[in-house]
Design a protein around this motif. Structure first.
Motif, PDB file in Angstrom:
ATOM      1  N   GLY A  71       0.785  -1.227   0.000  1.00  0.00           N
ATOM      2  CA  GLY A  71       0.000   0.000   0.000  1.00  0.00           C
ATOM      3  C   GLY A  71       0.815   1.274   0.000  1.00  0.00           C
ATOM      4  N   SER A  72       2.052   1.226  -0.501  1.00  0.00           N
ATOM      5  CA  SER A  72       2.869   2.437  -0.565  1.00  0.00           C
ATOM      6  C   SER A  72       2.172   3.516  -1.382  1.00  0.00           C
ATOM      7  CB  SER A  72       4.232   2.128  -1.203  1.00  0.00           C
ATOM      8  OG  SER A  72       4.930   3.320  -1.513  1.00  0.00           O
ATOM      9  N   THR A  73       2.254   4.747  -0.914  1.00  0.00           N
ATOM     10  CA  THR A  73       1.657   5.875  -1.629  1.00  0.00           C
ATOM     11  C   THR A  73       2.691   6.652  -2.443  1.00  0.00           C
ATOM     12  OG1 THR A  73       1.900   7.273   0.328  1.00  0.00           O
ATOM     13  CG2 THR A  73      -0.210   6.142   0.030  1.00  0.00           C
ATOM     14  N   ARG A  74       3.896   6.105  -2.595  1.00  0.00           N
ATOM     15  CA  ARG A  74       4.903   6.764  -3.426  1.00  0.00           C
ATOM     16  C   ARG A  74       4.570   6.642  -4.907  1.00  0.00           C
ATOM     17  NH1 ARG A  74      10.827   7.182  -0.977  1.00  0.00           N
ATOM     18  NH2 ARG A  74      11.125   8.002  -3.069  1.00  0.00           N
ATOM     19  N   CYS A  75       3.665   5.729  -5.245  1.00  0.00           N
ATOM     20  CA  CYS A  75       3.240   5.548  -6.632  1.00  0.00           C
ATOM     21  C   CYS A  75       1.715   5.411  -6.641  1.00  0.00           C
ATOM     22  CB  CYS A  75       3.895   4.299  -7.229  1.00  0.00           C
ATOM     23  SG  CYS A  75       3.414   2.767  -6.392  1.00  0.00           S
ATOM     24  N   ALA A 115      15.935   5.869  -3.086  1.00  0.00           N
ATOM     25  CA  ALA A 115      16.900   6.636  -2.295  1.00  0.00           C
ATOM     26  C   ALA A 115      17.412   7.838  -3.084  1.00  0.00           C
ATOM     27  CB  ALA A 115      18.058   5.733  -1.876  1.00  0.00           C
ATOM     28  N   LEU A 116      17.625   7.654  -4.382  1.00  0.00           N
ATOM     29  CA  LEU A 116      18.070   8.779  -5.216  1.00  0.00           C
ATOM     30  C   LEU A 116      16.954   9.805  -5.398  1.00  0.00           C
ATOM     31  CD1 LEU A 116      20.104   6.860  -7.954  1.00  0.00           C
ATOM     32  CD2 LEU A 116      20.996   8.259  -6.075  1.00  0.00           C
ATOM     33  N   GLN A 117      15.717   9.342  -5.438  1.00  0.00           N
ATOM     34  CA  GLN A 117      14.593  10.277  -5.512  1.00  0.00           C
ATOM     35  C   GLN A 117      14.511  11.115  -4.240  1.00  0.00           C
ATOM     36  OE1 GLN A 117      10.908   8.207  -6.746  1.00  0.00           O
ATOM     37  NE2 GLN A 117      12.243   6.748  -7.810  1.00  0.00           N
ATOM     38  N   ASP A 118      14.790  10.497  -3.098  1.00  0.00           N
ATOM     39  CA  ASP A 118      14.801  11.249  -1.838  1.00  0.00           C
ATOM     40  C   ASP A 118      15.882  12.322  -1.844  1.00  0.00           C
ATOM     41  OD1 ASP A 118      12.726   9.707  -0.887  1.00  0.00           O
ATOM     42  OD2 ASP A 118      14.013   8.368   0.292  1.00  0.00           O
ATOM     43  N   ALA A 119      16.925  12.107  -2.664  1.00  0.00           N
ATOM     44  CA  ALA A 119      18.013  13.077  -2.765  1.00  0.00           C
ATOM     45  C   ALA A 119      17.756  14.130  -3.830  1.00  0.00           C
ATOM     46  CB  ALA A 119      19.322  12.363  -3.077  1.00  0.00           C
ATOM     47  N   ALA A 126      16.511   8.932 -11.665  1.00  0.00           N
ATOM     48  CA  ALA A 126      17.107   7.991 -10.719  1.00  0.00           C
ATOM     49  C   ALA A 126      17.501   6.699 -11.418  1.00  0.00           C
ATOM     50  CB  ALA A 126      16.134   7.708  -9.579  1.00  0.00           C
ATOM     51  N   ASN A 127      16.635   6.188 -12.297  1.00  0.00           N
ATOM     52  CA  ASN A 127      16.992   4.975 -13.040  1.00  0.00           C
ATOM     53  C   ASN A 127      18.247   5.188 -13.873  1.00  0.00           C
ATOM     54  OD1 ASN A 127      14.633   3.899 -12.000  1.00  0.00           O
ATOM     55  ND2 ASN A 127      13.871   3.167 -13.964  1.00  0.00           N
ATOM     56  N   LEU A 128      18.310   6.320 -14.565  1.00  0.00           N
ATOM     57  CA  LEU A 128      19.475   6.604 -15.406  1.00  0.00           C
ATOM     58  C   LEU A 128      20.740   6.746 -14.568  1.00  0.00           C
ATOM     59  CD1 LEU A 128      17.883   9.137 -17.932  1.00  0.00           C
ATOM     60  CD2 LEU A 128      18.426   6.722 -18.334  1.00  0.00           C
ATOM     61  N   ALA A 129      20.606   7.355 -13.403  1.00  0.00           N
ATOM     62  CA  ALA A 129      21.768   7.522 -12.523  1.00  0.00           C
ATOM     63  C   ALA A 129      22.323   6.179 -12.053  1.00  0.00           C
ATOM     64  CB  ALA A 129      21.398   8.382 -11.321  1.00  0.00           C
ATOM     65  N   LEU A 130      21.468   5.157 -12.029  1.00  0.00           N
ATOM     66  CA  LEU A 130      21.904   3.812 -11.654  1.00  0.00           C
ATOM     67  C   LEU A 130      22.446   3.030 -12.854  1.00  0.00           C
ATOM     68  CD1 LEU A 130      18.948   2.852  -9.290  1.00  0.00           C
ATOM     69  CD2 LEU A 130      21.319   3.286  -8.592  1.00  0.00           C
ATOM     70  N   ASN A 188       2.739  11.068  -4.111  1.00  0.00           N
ATOM     71  CA  ASN A 188       3.082  10.608  -5.458  1.00  0.00           C
ATOM     72  C   ASN A 188       2.945  11.665  -6.544  1.00  0.00           C
ATOM     73  OD1 ASN A 188       0.376  10.794  -6.360  1.00  0.00           O
ATOM     74  ND2 ASN A 188      -0.049   8.631  -5.996  1.00  0.00           N
ATOM     75  N   LEU A 189       2.635  12.892  -6.170  1.00  0.00           N
ATOM     76  CA  LEU A 189       2.391  13.922  -7.171  1.00  0.00           C
ATOM     77  C   LEU A 189       3.629  14.180  -8.028  1.00  0.00           C
ATOM     78  CD1 LEU A 189       0.173  15.789  -8.184  1.00  0.00           C
ATOM     79  CD2 LEU A 189       0.930  17.511  -6.557  1.00  0.00           C
ATOM     80  N   ARG A 190       4.786  14.182  -7.418  1.00  0.00           N
ATOM     81  CA  ARG A 190       6.018  14.404  -8.165  1.00  0.00           C
ATOM     82  C   ARG A 190       6.289  13.239  -9.119  1.00  0.00           C
ATOM     83  NH1 ARG A 190      11.770  13.791  -7.253  1.00  0.00           N
ATOM     84  NH2 ARG A 190      12.901  15.506  -8.218  1.00  0.00           N
ATOM     85  N   TYR A 191       6.015  12.040  -8.656  1.00  0.00           N
ATOM     86  CA  TYR A 191       6.154  10.839  -9.485  1.00  0.00           C
ATOM     87  C   TYR A 191       5.223  10.898 -10.694  1.00  0.00           C
ATOM     88  CZ  TYR A 191       4.980   5.926 -10.599  1.00  0.00           C
ATOM     89  OH  TYR A 191       4.695   4.739 -11.223  1.00  0.00           O
TER      90      TYR A 191
END
Length: 213
Positions: A71-75, A115-119, A126-130, A188-191
């Motif tokens: 039930g995460s609300t990050r997405c 974690a990169l999104q938190d930064a 974030a995917n590209l940075a990985l 999740n608005l930013r997502y």
């Protein structure tokens, strides 16, 4: 020219009851397959009864452990899954539950991306940075599943234009693309905004100015 698909076959059909945290319940026929090109354990859920002469409503839902199960609300994945099951049950069609966690990068990488999104990065950055693709999903197995089920024409329940593009290139006829609802929360608005800006999802956000990058 459409891509010629290797044939997949149906392995098992079994009826299972579904029940969601809000109390909504329904019975689905779960179908598994032999011969999917990526070797993953994707699942089709057959729901409802469609009216004669209408195309089945189909949703390709990528697995999201954090959203679908915890039930995460990050997405918006959990609410989209709940919405899709009810809409497909009402219209008659298929939900393809695809084992493509994190847009194809896997659970651990997805959490690294969080974690990169938190930064400060957005979900695609974030995917590209990985060193990973923005969206690594391939829908060849989904087209195989549809073919094995005898579905050659459908209405696609999705806000993602890439899903429609890939299915058409794989020879699946899409009569109509039907948008899902907008399940925006402060978390999740930013997502969601990143999905609109990077991959042109058809999501009508009411407060895009609150979202950075």
């Amino acid at each position: 020219m459409a891509t010629e698909l290797p044939a997949a076959t149906i392995r098992t059909r079994v009826t299972i009851p579904l029940r969601f945290p809000d109390g909504y319940s329904v019975t689905a026929e779960a179908v598994t397959f032999h011969g999917l090109v990526d070797g993953a354990e994707h699942l089709a859920l057959l729901l409802g009864e469609r009216s004669k002469g209408t195309a089945p409503l189909v949703r390709m839902h990528s697995e999201c452990l954090t959203g679908d199960v915890f039930g995460s609300t990050r997405c918006d994945c959990g609410p989209q899954l709940r919405e899709a099951v009810e809409r497909i049950e009402n219209a008659g069609g298929v939900l393809l539950y695809l084992r493509q966690e994190g847009r194809g990068i896997g659970l651990y990488n997805k959490l690294d991306a969080y974690a990169l999104q938190d930064a400060g990065l957005d979900t695609y950055q974030a995917n590209l940075a990985l060193g990973l693709p923005e969206d690594g999903r391939d829908y060849t197995a989904a087209a195989q599943m549809l073919e094995a089920l005898g579905v050659t024409e459908l209405d696609l329940l999705s806000n993602n234009p890439d899903k429609a593009r890939q299915l058409r290139e794989l020879g699946v006829k899409i009569s109509e693309t039907v948008p899902t609802g907008v399940h925006a929360t402060p978390d999740n608005l930013r997502y969601l905004s990143a999905k609109v800006e990077h991959t042109h999802h058809t999501i009508a956000l009411t407060e895009p100015s609150r979202v950075a990058g």
